[in-house]
Design a protein around this motif. Structure first.
Motif, mmCIF file in Angstrom:
data_model
loop_
_atom_site.group_PDB
_atom_site.id
_atom_site.type_symbol
_atom_site.label_atom_id
_atom_site.label_comp_id
_atom_site.label_asym_id
_atom_site.label_seq_id
_atom_site.Cartn_x
_atom_site.Cartn_y
_atom_site.Cartn_z
ATOM 1 N N GLU A 39 0.827 -1.219 0.000
ATOM 2 C CA GLU A 39 0.000 0.000 0.000
ATOM 3 C C GLU A 39 0.852 1.255 0.000
ATOM 4 O OE1 GLU A 39 -3.790 1.918 2.406
ATOM 5 O OE2 GLU A 39 -2.399 0.617 3.502
ATOM 6 N N SER A 40 1.836 1.318 0.892
ATOM 7 C CA SER A 40 2.596 2.555 1.069
ATOM 8 C C SER A 40 3.695 2.747 0.028
ATOM 9 C CB SER A 40 3.208 2.597 2.475
ATOM 10 O OG SER A 40 4.125 1.529 2.656
ATOM 11 N N LYS A 41 4.219 1.630 -0.507
ATOM 12 C CA LYS A 41 5.356 1.757 -1.411
ATOM 13 C C LYS A 41 5.027 1.516 -2.878
ATOM 14 C CE LYS A 41 8.898 0.880 2.039
ATOM 15 N NZ LYS A 41 10.119 0.122 2.404
ATOM 16 N N PHE A 42 3.810 1.038 -3.158
ATOM 17 C CA PHE A 42 3.426 0.863 -4.559
ATOM 18 C C PHE A 42 2.062 1.453 -4.861
ATOM 19 C CE2 PHE A 42 1.569 -1.477 -8.151
ATOM 20 C CZ PHE A 42 2.516 -1.197 -9.112
ATOM 21 N N MET A 43 1.033 0.993 -4.184
ATOM 22 C CA MET A 43 -0.322 1.387 -4.558
ATOM 23 C C MET A 43 -0.557 2.890 -4.439
ATOM 24 S SD MET A 43 -1.890 -1.283 -5.721
ATOM 25 C CE MET A 43 -3.453 -0.431 -5.944
ATOM 26 N N LYS A 44 -0.006 3.519 -3.451
ATOM 27 C CA LYS A 44 -0.276 4.960 -3.273
ATOM 28 C C LYS A 44 0.355 5.807 -4.379
ATOM 29 C CE LYS A 44 3.380 6.853 -0.307
ATOM 30 N NZ LYS A 44 3.643 7.536 0.982
ATOM 31 N N VAL A 45 1.329 5.235 -5.091
ATOM 32 C CA VAL A 45 1.971 5.955 -6.191
ATOM 33 C C VAL A 45 1.140 5.854 -7.463
ATOM 34 C CG1 VAL A 45 4.106 6.119 -7.558
ATOM 35 C CG2 VAL A 45 4.204 5.417 -5.152
ATOM 36 N N GLN A 47 -1.761 6.507 -9.625
ATOM 37 C CA GLN A 47 -2.738 7.588 -9.567
ATOM 38 C C GLN A 47 -4.110 7.230 -10.137
ATOM 39 O OE1 GLN A 47 -2.022 10.543 -7.914
ATOM 40 N NE2 GLN A 47 -0.270 9.271 -7.360
ATOM 41 N N ASP A 48 -4.199 6.162 -10.875
ATOM 42 C CA ASP A 48 -5.471 5.807 -11.515
ATOM 43 C C ASP A 48 -5.621 4.289 -11.480
ATOM 44 O OD1 ASP A 48 -7.856 6.352 -12.809
ATOM 45 O OD2 ASP A 48 -6.968 6.320 -14.809
ATOM 46 N N ALA A 49 -5.642 3.750 -10.253
ATOM 47 C CA ALA A 49 -5.560 2.306 -10.087
ATOM 48 C C ALA A 49 -6.493 1.818 -8.989
ATOM 49 C CB ALA A 49 -4.122 1.899 -9.756
ATOM 50 N N SER A 50 -6.779 0.534 -9.035
ATOM 51 C CA SER A 50 -7.528 -0.160 -7.990
ATOM 52 C C SER A 50 -6.823 -1.459 -7.678
ATOM 53 C CB SER A 50 -8.962 -0.481 -8.444
ATOM 54 O OG SER A 50 -9.654 0.656 -8.877
ATOM 55 N N LEU A 51 -7.118 -2.000 -6.501
ATOM 56 C CA LEU A 51 -6.692 -3.341 -6.145
ATOM 57 C C LEU A 51 -7.904 -4.252 -6.188
ATOM 58 C CD1 LEU A 51 -4.461 -5.278 -4.821
ATOM 59 C CD2 LEU A 51 -5.668 -4.802 -2.688
ATOM 60 N N LYS A 72 -9.819 -2.339 8.921
ATOM 61 C CA LYS A 72 -10.768 -1.214 8.978
ATOM 62 C C LYS A 72 -10.938 -0.525 7.624
ATOM 63 C CE LYS A 72 -10.266 -0.170 13.918
ATOM 64 N NZ LYS A 72 -9.574 -1.431 14.256
ATOM 65 N N TRP A 73 -10.967 -1.355 6.549
ATOM 66 C CA TRP A 73 -11.270 -0.790 5.245
ATOM 67 C C TRP A 73 -12.690 -0.240 5.264
ATOM 68 C CZ3 TRP A 73 -9.211 -5.095 1.412
ATOM 69 C CH2 TRP A 73 -7.813 -5.143 1.512
ATOM 70 N N GLN A 74 -12.867 0.896 4.661
ATOM 71 C CA GLN A 74 -14.160 1.604 4.696
ATOM 72 C C GLN A 74 -15.027 1.159 3.525
ATOM 73 O OE1 GLN A 74 -12.551 5.532 4.466
ATOM 74 N NE2 GLN A 74 -11.715 5.483 6.547
ATOM 75 N N TYR A 93 -14.239 -1.024 -1.330
ATOM 76 C CA TYR A 93 -13.770 -0.439 -0.074
ATOM 77 C C TYR A 93 -12.731 0.637 -0.359
ATOM 78 C CZ TYR A 93 -15.903 -4.573 2.043
ATOM 79 O OH TYR A 93 -16.792 -5.547 2.417
ATOM 80 N N ARG A 94 -12.430 1.407 0.651
ATOM 81 C CA ARG A 94 -11.331 2.367 0.584
ATOM 82 C C ARG A 94 -10.500 2.212 1.847
ATOM 83 N NH1 ARG A 94 -10.339 5.978 -2.944
ATOM 84 N NH2 ARG A 94 -12.424 5.717 -3.832
ATOM 85 N N THR A 95 -9.184 2.160 1.671
ATOM 86 C CA THR A 95 -8.325 1.956 2.831
ATOM 87 C C THR A 95 -8.171 3.272 3.596
ATOM 88 O OG1 THR A 95 -6.241 2.416 1.674
ATOM 89 C CG2 THR A 95 -7.082 0.153 1.592
ATOM 90 N N PRO A 96 -8.207 3.208 4.941
ATOM 91 C CA PRO A 96 -8.149 4.445 5.724
ATOM 92 C C PRO A 96 -6.802 5.143 5.688
ATOM 93 C CG PRO A 96 -8.117 2.526 7.169
ATOM 94 C CD PRO A 96 -8.384 2.014 5.788
ATOM 95 N N LYS A 97 -5.724 4.380 5.477
ATOM 96 C CA LYS A 97 -4.398 4.982 5.548
ATOM 97 C C LYS A 97 -4.058 5.793 4.309
ATOM 98 C CE LYS A 97 0.481 3.884 6.301
ATOM 99 N NZ LYS A 97 1.488 2.819 6.530
ATOM 100 N N GLU A 98 -4.183 5.186 3.132
ATOM 101 C CA GLU A 98 -3.767 5.845 1.885
ATOM 102 C C GLU A 98 -4.923 6.101 0.928
ATOM 103 O OE1 GLU A 98 -0.940 7.084 1.546
ATOM 104 O OE2 GLU A 98 0.354 6.024 2.949
ATOM 105 N N GLY A 99 -6.138 5.679 1.297
ATOM 106 C CA GLY A 99 -7.284 5.906 0.431
ATOM 107 C C GLY A 99 -7.256 5.079 -0.842
ATOM 108 N N ILE A 100 -6.697 3.863 -0.769
ATOM 109 C CA ILE A 100 -6.607 2.997 -1.942
ATOM 110 C C ILE A 100 -7.988 2.432 -2.260
ATOM 111 C CG2 ILE A 100 -5.491 0.974 -2.955
ATOM 112 C CD1 ILE A 100 -3.614 3.358 -2.278
ATOM 113 N N ASP A 101 -8.340 2.438 -3.527
ATOM 114 C CA ASP A 101 -9.596 1.878 -4.011
ATOM 115 C C ASP A 101 -9.429 0.363 -4.106
ATOM 116 O OD1 ASP A 101 -12.220 1.963 -5.177
ATOM 117 O OD2 ASP A 101 -11.315 1.774 -7.155
ATOM 118 N N VAL A 102 -10.235 -0.396 -3.332
ATOM 119 C CA VAL A 102 -10.094 -1.846 -3.273
ATOM 120 C C VAL A 102 -11.428 -2.509 -3.611
ATOM 121 C CG1 VAL A 102 -9.534 -3.841 -1.831
ATOM 122 C CG2 VAL A 102 -8.313 -1.685 -1.488
ATOM 123 N N PHE A 103 -11.374 -3.524 -4.457
ATOM 124 C CA PHE A 103 -12.535 -4.368 -4.733
ATOM 125 C C PHE A 103 -12.284 -5.755 -4.154
ATOM 126 C CE2 PHE A 103 -12.868 -1.132 -8.026
ATOM 127 C CZ PHE A 103 -14.218 -0.814 -7.960
#
Length: 317
Positions: A39-45, A47-51, A72-74, A93-103
């Motif tokens: 999340e912190s070293k790849f996904m947050k970089v 800009q137009d992605a989902s997991l 605690k994914w939202q 969902y959206r992750t609380p730390k980095e706001g990653i879009d997750v399905f």
């Protein structure tokens, strides 16, 4: 097309990169062990992605509890995603730390008919006679090269990416990979090209049988040794290392040719996933062989290498 429900997957926005991972209940801890790093070293970089996190249908409750609730994914919403491989709706969902879009998509997974009818069951064996479990053959291999690419909502993404659950990033990824692939017009992206071993045995024979059965033309790279070792029509000589790889969706991975070939290679070909333990490496290189005329995998602008990141310690496996 008639009326489409407001929560139908087709109403999702178009995005560039879909990163996929698969975790059974027994591998939930492994997913969690690397998720913060991913999340912190790849996904947050990106800009137009989902997991996309997928799991076996029977493990849905465990993954919800041990991964999604624990982290605690939202919850964002639920999307209709009708397909034989999709067990229930696509949950967002959206992750609380980095706001990653997750399905999150539980999957209906099945054995091919030939496997169900075999007594005794074949045991995937390769790498010097080493036996592997059916879970390994399915969860670490076939699900990426077959079932996941048939999920309808992949059409909303330009690129499909697989990152192994046990891969870690030594530092923050230096750029948006999806944007880089788009700028370079990549069809395939990889972190290494290796020589093929017996774990990929019969992958070209399967492709040729699929083409004949389905009426597709012969593979465009059939004349080259990386696709056709020694010109024998049996297997490829090279493969893309499976821990960090990505493929263009439209015109390649989601083409009618590859979707039907992937189905044939799993459902009809007996000497593949459950005999030689193809994993995700045996089929994907054959998809490139079928669709692309590439004399040299190491010298083609459409085959984009990120191997320097493995060599300098950014990608650790």
């Amino acid at each position: 097309m008639g009326w489409v429900p407001v929560n139908h997957w087709s109403r999702l926005p178009h995005k560039r990169l879909l990163v996929t991972q698969f975790a059974s209940a027994s591998h939930a801890a492994q997913f969690l062990s690397t998720w913060e790093n991913h999340e912190s070293k790849f996904m947050k970089v990106q800009q137009d992605a989902s997991l996309l996190l997928a799991c076996p249908a029977a493990d849905k409750s465990r993954l919800l509890q041990e991964v999604i609730e624990r982290q605690k994914w939202q919850y964002v919403g639920s999307w209709e995603h009708d397909h034989p491989f999709a067990h229930g709706p696509l949950l967002q969902y959206r992750t609380p730390k980095e706001g990653i879009d997750v399905f999150f998509q539980p999957m209906n997974l099945h054995f091919p008919k030939y496997y169900n009818e075999s007594h005794p069951k074949p045991i995937p064996t390769c790498a010097g006679g080493r036996p592997f479990s059916w879970q390994y053959a399915l969860y670490s291999g076939a699900v990426f090269a077959y079932q996941l690419i048939h999920l309808p909502f992949l059409a909303k993404y330009d690129y499909f990416m697989k990152i192994d659950g046990d891969l870690s990033f030594g530092r923050t990824f230096p750029f948006d990979l999806g944007a880089d692939m788009a700028a370079r017009k990549c069809i395939v992206a990889h972190s290494a090209i290796h020589g093929s071993v017996d774990c990929e045995d019969q992958n070209l024979a399967a492709l040729l049988a699929a083409d004949k059965a389905l009426g597709w033309p012969e593979p465009r790279s059939l004349a080259y040794s990386w696709c056709n070792k020694n010109g024998e029509g049996r297997k490829g000589d090279l493969m893309f290392f499976g821990n960090f790889q990505a493929y263009k969706t439209q015109g390649f991975l989601l083409s009618p040719q590859i979707l039907s070939i992937s189905r044939y290679m799993y459902e009809e070909w007996k000497d593949g996933y459950y005999k030689h333990r193809w994993g995700d490496q045996g089929p994907f290189v054959m998809y490139a062989c079928q669709m692309l005329d590439v004399p040299d995998l190491s010298d083609d602008a459409r085959i984009c290498s990120y191997a320097n990141f493995r060599e300098d310690g950014l990608l650790n496996h």
